[in-house]
Design a protein around this motif. Sequence first.
Motif, mmCIF file in Angstrom:
data_model
loop_
_atom_site.group_PDB
_atom_site.id
_atom_site.type_symbol
_atom_site.label_atom_id
_atom_site.label_comp_id
_atom_site.label_asym_id
_atom_site.label_seq_id
_atom_site.Cartn_x
_atom_site.Cartn_y
_atom_site.Cartn_z
ATOM 1 N N THR A 1 0.477 -1.568 0.139
ATOM 2 C CA THR A 1 0.310 -0.281 -0.146
ATOM 3 C C THR A 1 1.182 1.308 -0.212
ATOM 4 O OG1 THR A 1 -1.818 -1.433 1.235
ATOM 5 C CG2 THR A 1 -1.927 1.251 1.541
ATOM 6 N N VAL A 2 1.849 1.458 0.671
ATOM 7 C CA VAL A 2 2.521 1.998 0.846
ATOM 8 C C VAL A 2 3.534 2.225 -0.959
ATOM 9 C CG1 VAL A 2 5.011 3.369 1.489
ATOM 10 C CG2 VAL A 2 3.311 2.678 2.982
ATOM 11 N N LEU A 3 3.784 1.542 -1.484
ATOM 12 C CA LEU A 3 4.208 1.480 -2.400
ATOM 13 C C LEU A 3 3.488 2.139 -3.879
ATOM 14 C CD1 LEU A 3 7.183 -1.528 -2.583
ATOM 15 C CD2 LEU A 3 7.172 0.597 -1.882
ATOM 16 N N LYS A 4 2.324 1.728 -3.036
ATOM 17 C CA LYS A 4 1.493 2.110 -4.347
ATOM 18 C C LYS A 4 1.426 3.447 -4.486
ATOM 19 C CE LYS A 4 -0.710 -2.486 -5.248
ATOM 20 N NZ LYS A 4 -1.330 -3.128 -5.511
ATOM 21 N N TRP A 5 0.603 3.635 -2.141
ATOM 22 C CA TRP A 5 0.734 5.737 -2.607
ATOM 23 C C TRP A 5 1.984 6.219 -3.185
ATOM 24 C CZ3 TRP A 5 2.826 8.715 0.612
ATOM 25 C CH2 TRP A 5 2.544 10.089 1.053
ATOM 26 N N GLY A 6 3.238 6.047 -2.266
ATOM 27 C CA GLY A 6 4.395 6.755 -3.144
ATOM 28 C C GLY A 6 4.120 7.900 -3.826
ATOM 29 N N PRO A 7 3.916 6.671 -5.595
ATOM 30 C CA PRO A 7 4.217 7.062 -6.537
ATOM 31 C C PRO A 7 3.549 8.636 -6.901
ATOM 32 C CG PRO A 7 4.929 5.403 -6.280
ATOM 33 C CD PRO A 7 4.667 5.156 -5.209
ATOM 34 N N GLU A 8 1.946 7.825 -6.496
ATOM 35 C CA GLU A 8 0.372 8.321 -6.972
ATOM 36 C C GLU A 8 0.684 9.937 -6.332
ATOM 37 O OE1 GLU A 8 -2.628 6.034 -5.760
ATOM 38 O OE2 GLU A 8 -2.262 4.962 -7.143
ATOM 39 N N HIS A 9 1.354 10.434 -4.923
ATOM 40 C CA HIS A 9 0.866 11.171 -4.093
ATOM 41 C C HIS A 9 2.934 11.919 -4.515
ATOM 42 C CE1 HIS A 9 -2.226 8.485 -2.849
ATOM 43 N NE2 HIS A 9 -2.617 10.118 -2.839
ATOM 44 N N LEU A 10 3.502 11.817 -4.559
ATOM 45 C CA LEU A 10 5.055 11.982 -4.466
ATOM 46 C C LEU A 10 5.558 12.224 -5.977
ATOM 47 C CD1 LEU A 10 5.941 10.756 -1.473
ATOM 48 C CD2 LEU A 10 4.898 12.433 -1.700
ATOM 49 N N SER A 11 4.963 11.922 -7.225
ATOM 50 C CA SER A 11 5.445 12.232 -8.587
ATOM 51 C C SER A 11 5.980 12.990 -8.888
ATOM 52 C CB SER A 11 4.151 11.609 -9.971
ATOM 53 O OG SER A 11 3.570 13.024 -9.857
ATOM 54 N N ARG A 12 5.209 14.393 -8.054
ATOM 55 C CA ARG A 12 6.782 15.736 -8.517
ATOM 56 C C ARG A 12 7.287 15.787 -7.875
ATOM 57 N NH1 ARG A 12 1.371 18.956 -10.550
ATOM 58 N NH2 ARG A 12 0.245 18.203 -12.056
ATOM 59 N N THR A 13 8.180 14.931 -6.748
ATOM 60 C CA THR A 13 9.203 15.492 -5.695
ATOM 61 C C THR A 13 9.502 14.660 -6.185
ATOM 62 O OG1 THR A 13 7.722 13.700 -4.117
ATOM 63 C CG2 THR A 13 6.821 15.914 -3.642
ATOM 64 N N PRO A 14 11.130 14.998 -5.228
ATOM 65 C CA PRO A 14 12.463 14.429 -5.136
ATOM 66 C C PRO A 14 12.160 13.204 -4.947
ATOM 67 C CG PRO A 14 12.614 16.613 -5.074
ATOM 68 C CD PRO A 14 11.669 16.153 -4.652
ATOM 69 N N LEU A 15 11.255 12.738 -3.941
ATOM 70 C CA LEU A 15 10.714 11.473 -3.287
ATOM 71 C C LEU A 15 10.403 10.465 -4.422
ATOM 72 C CD1 LEU A 15 9.040 12.555 0.457
ATOM 73 C CD2 LEU A 15 11.903 11.795 -0.631
ATOM 74 N N PHE A 16 10.220 10.602 -5.609
ATOM 75 C CA PHE A 16 10.055 9.890 -5.918
ATOM 76 C C PHE A 16 10.356 8.450 -6.492
ATOM 77 C CE2 PHE A 16 9.209 8.862 -10.863
ATOM 78 C CZ PHE A 16 7.668 7.779 -10.754
#
Length: 281
Positions: A117-132
């Motif tokens: 769930t965390v791995l799917k949530w990260g790219p969806e909400h952080l796609s425009r940040t360096p954390l992507f």
Amino acid sequence: MAGLTPLTRAWRPAVLGLAGLYFLVPLAASVVFTVDVPGRGLTFDAYTRIIGTEGFLTSLLLSLGLAAATIAVVLLLLVPAAVALRLGAPRLRPVVEAVCSLPLVVPPIAFVAGIGTVLKWGPEHLSRTPLFQTFVALQNPDFPVVLVLAYAVMALPFAHRALDAGLRAVDVRTLVEAARSCGAGPVRALVTAVLPNLRGALMNAAFLTLALVLGEYTVAQLLGFRPFAVWIVNVSGSQAQMSVAVSVLSLLVTWVLLLALAGAGGRTPGARRARTAKGTP
């Protein structure tokens, strides 16, 4: 044996014999299955074809790399924490023990579901940040760091128990104070005075972590990676004999490592010096 009753003397070999049969009979049946081919008789083709099978070396090297990284992470986390608890905060030991025991309570399915769930949530909400890019690097199939993090959490209960048992047998405070009185800093005191006396505990923790990583299947499969355990299960659908042969060899190698660990960790430097002084090997 002098204080044992005849009934106890008779039951001990019986219990050990039943335990031996419980482990050896399935192993013997597995070996027979791998070497007895209908219509061909006795053959060792299942073992000779292992190295040349597609994916064997890749998955094995991946699992060994994951195991080495997991061992390093676990020891770097637990050793300083365990020593610090012994020296400065003994009242926090129950809290640390409870935290390290949590992986035994949480089912692996629930654990990997949370990770997914965390791995799917990260790219969806952080796609425009360096954390992507961090989330992308964690899931690199060539070396999935996310598996190292997951395995480190799963290995905490076993590694913590091994290190705690080793620390209980060592006077850590006296060793550190002696090293500090000789001019050593905190890190040097830990490396030169404490760690050599924890060799057996460190080896136990490393071996338990290695065994967990090599045999773990659920987390890697559900996250879509293919280390050694997943490769064995996948190849069993088309080459059942060879998959069993790989499992037998893995079990034998694990036993050899365990025996070597027991022999190496059973002799402490102090015990060897005492035997040498008495003139015994």
